[in-house]
Structure formats: C-alpha cells, structure tokens
Design a protein around this motif. Structure first.
Motif, mmCIF file in Angstrom:
data_model
loop_
_atom_site.group_PDB
_atom_site.id
_atom_site.type_symbol
_atom_site.label_atom_id
_atom_site.label_comp_id
_atom_site.label_asym_id
_atom_site.label_seq_id
_atom_site.Cartn_x
_atom_site.Cartn_y
_atom_site.Cartn_z
ATOM 1 N N VAL A 45 6.025 -40.019 34.445
ATOM 2 C CA VAL A 45 6.696 -39.903 36.117
ATOM 3 C C VAL A 45 6.324 -38.480 36.268
ATOM 4 C CG1 VAL A 45 8.554 -39.941 37.485
ATOM 5 C CG2 VAL A 45 8.407 -41.667 35.937
ATOM 6 N N ILE A 77 10.948 -44.888 30.061
ATOM 7 C CA ILE A 77 10.215 -44.011 30.610
ATOM 8 C C ILE A 77 9.682 -42.980 29.434
ATOM 9 C CG2 ILE A 77 9.786 -42.097 32.155
ATOM 10 C CD1 ILE A 77 11.768 -43.256 33.847
ATOM 11 N N ILE A 80 9.244 -37.745 31.774
ATOM 12 C CA ILE A 80 9.569 -37.485 33.206
ATOM 13 C C ILE A 80 9.187 -35.894 33.518
ATOM 14 C CG2 ILE A 80 11.267 -36.735 34.980
ATOM 15 C CD1 ILE A 80 12.851 -39.153 34.189
ATOM 16 N N HIS A 82 8.700 -32.633 35.870
ATOM 17 C CA HIS A 82 9.001 -32.177 37.025
ATOM 18 C C HIS A 82 7.928 -31.194 37.541
ATOM 19 C CE1 HIS A 82 11.554 -28.910 39.131
ATOM 20 N NE2 HIS A 82 11.539 -29.751 39.959
ATOM 21 N N TYR A 89 16.495 -35.698 40.269
ATOM 22 C CA TYR A 89 16.518 -36.914 39.720
ATOM 23 C C TYR A 89 17.714 -37.835 39.517
ATOM 24 C CZ TYR A 89 12.175 -34.961 37.471
ATOM 25 O OH TYR A 89 10.912 -34.394 37.425
ATOM 26 N N ILE A 112 14.269 -42.542 27.233
ATOM 27 C CA ILE A 112 13.514 -41.610 27.823
ATOM 28 C C ILE A 112 12.933 -40.823 26.795
ATOM 29 C CG2 ILE A 112 12.983 -39.599 29.472
ATOM 30 C CD1 ILE A 112 15.416 -40.635 31.364
ATOM 31 N N VAL A 115 12.042 -35.187 28.747
ATOM 32 C CA VAL A 115 12.435 -34.654 30.084
ATOM 33 C C VAL A 115 11.895 -33.020 30.275
ATOM 34 C CG1 VAL A 115 14.069 -34.379 32.138
ATOM 35 C CG2 VAL A 115 14.210 -36.409 30.678
#
Length: 198
Positions: A45, A77, A80, A82, A89, A112, A115
């Motif tokens: 993502v 996921i 993620i 950013h 989020y 996940i 991140v």
C-alpha cells in the motif's frame, strides 16, 4: 498493477480516495522474487494525497509465502508505505487465521509485514487479530504476531509519528529459528524522531 480505492486489491494499491474495505482471500499467495512483497489481500500500500485512509474488514484464511522476499510478508498486507508528508492510517477489523505466514528474510507479520511511518503519520490499529502460524528463516530481521517491523519518524527531520494499537491481539505461534527481533505483537519498532506509541 495499481488500484485507487479498489474493491479487489491485490498487488500494489495506491490510496487516493481513502477507503479500502470488505475483501477476503482463501487462496495461496507466493512471492518468489528477491525484492517482492506478499500479502494475503494487498502486497504493498502506497498512501498519497488524501490525509486520512481507512483499511477495514479484511480477512485472509490462505497461506502467504515470501519465498525470496526481503521486503515484507503479511497475512493481510505486505508493506504500508507512507509517501505523503502527513497522513492518518486507520486499520480496523483485520483478521488472518488458519493459513501459515512464511517469510525467508526481512519482515514478517501476522497481519502486516512492514510499516514505514515516515513523518507526521498517525497509525491506529483497532480490533485486529491474527491467529495464523508464522514461520521465518534465520535471516529474518523483524517478526511479529501483528506487525513485523515499524519504522517511525524520520531521523533527519523534525517531525513526529504516532502509533496506537487498541483491542488487537495475536494468538499466532511463531517459529523463528535463530532470527532476530521477534515479538508477540511487534517484532521490531524503530523510533527515529518524536514518536508517541500507546
């Protein structure tokens, strides 16, 4: 491919519209490339533009394997990432169970894998659960029942990041051999600048 607020979200998804919701997977996911990410619902993502993003009601019951993945492997996921300068989020009601999550190197999580919070990011996780068995190789550097690794803030910038995890838990059995940074919820949390976590 890339999807903006896609109703079916595999591979990469770029969130511009703000909400991804109500998806499930029961198939087997395998990523063999050395730089691949693997997720039961979404591989990676990338969050752009919209300051608030909600990812909710996602369920995976399939096995996820990063056979050569060095990036991120997760039950929901893989990564993620950013991208924008400030964003929120909201992760709500993410579930991964029955299917085994397997990572060779890098970051592996029940929900996940990795991140990247960047700067000025607020991450909230609410009512999320993993019961998937997790297995990683000796070269894995971050393995967690919920999240493999979080990198929060940015060392070179005077910006902050906030992480809040509420009513979320893992009952995953983790087989980590001689891997480093293994945690029941988060494997490795790197706080680089003015980070608040609860």
């Amino acid at each position: 491919g890339y999807f903006g607020d896609a109703p079916i979200s595999f591979g990469n998804i770029v969130l511009n519209m703000g909400v991804t919701t109500a998806n499930s997977n029961s198939g087997t996911i395998t990523a063999n490339a050395a730089t691949a990410t693997a997720g039961g619902i979404v591989g990676q993502v990338d969050v752009l533009y919209n300051p608030t993003h909600t990812i909710k009601n996602l369920t995976n019951t399939g096995s996820v394997t990063g056979a050569g993945a060095t990036a991120g492997v997760g039950g929901i996921i893989g990564i993620i990432n950013h991208v924008s300068s400030s964003a929120t989020y909201n992760l709500t009601s993410l579930y991964s169970n029955t299917g085994t999550i397997t990572g060779t190197t890098g970051y592996t999580g029940g929900l996940i894998g990795f991140v990247s919070q960047g700067t000025g990011l607020t991450l909230t996780m609410t009512s999320c659960k993993s019961s998937s068995p997790i297995s990683v190789g000796a070269s894995a550097t971050g393995t967690g029942g919920l999240i493999g690794e979080i990198v929060a803030g940015a060392a070179a910038q005077n910006n902050s990041a906030t992480t809040t995890i509420t009513k979320s838990w893992s009952t995953s059995t983790i087989s980590a051999a001689s891997a480093t940074n293994v945690g029941g919820l988060i494997g490795y949390y790197l706080c680089q600048q003015d980070v608040t976590h609860t």
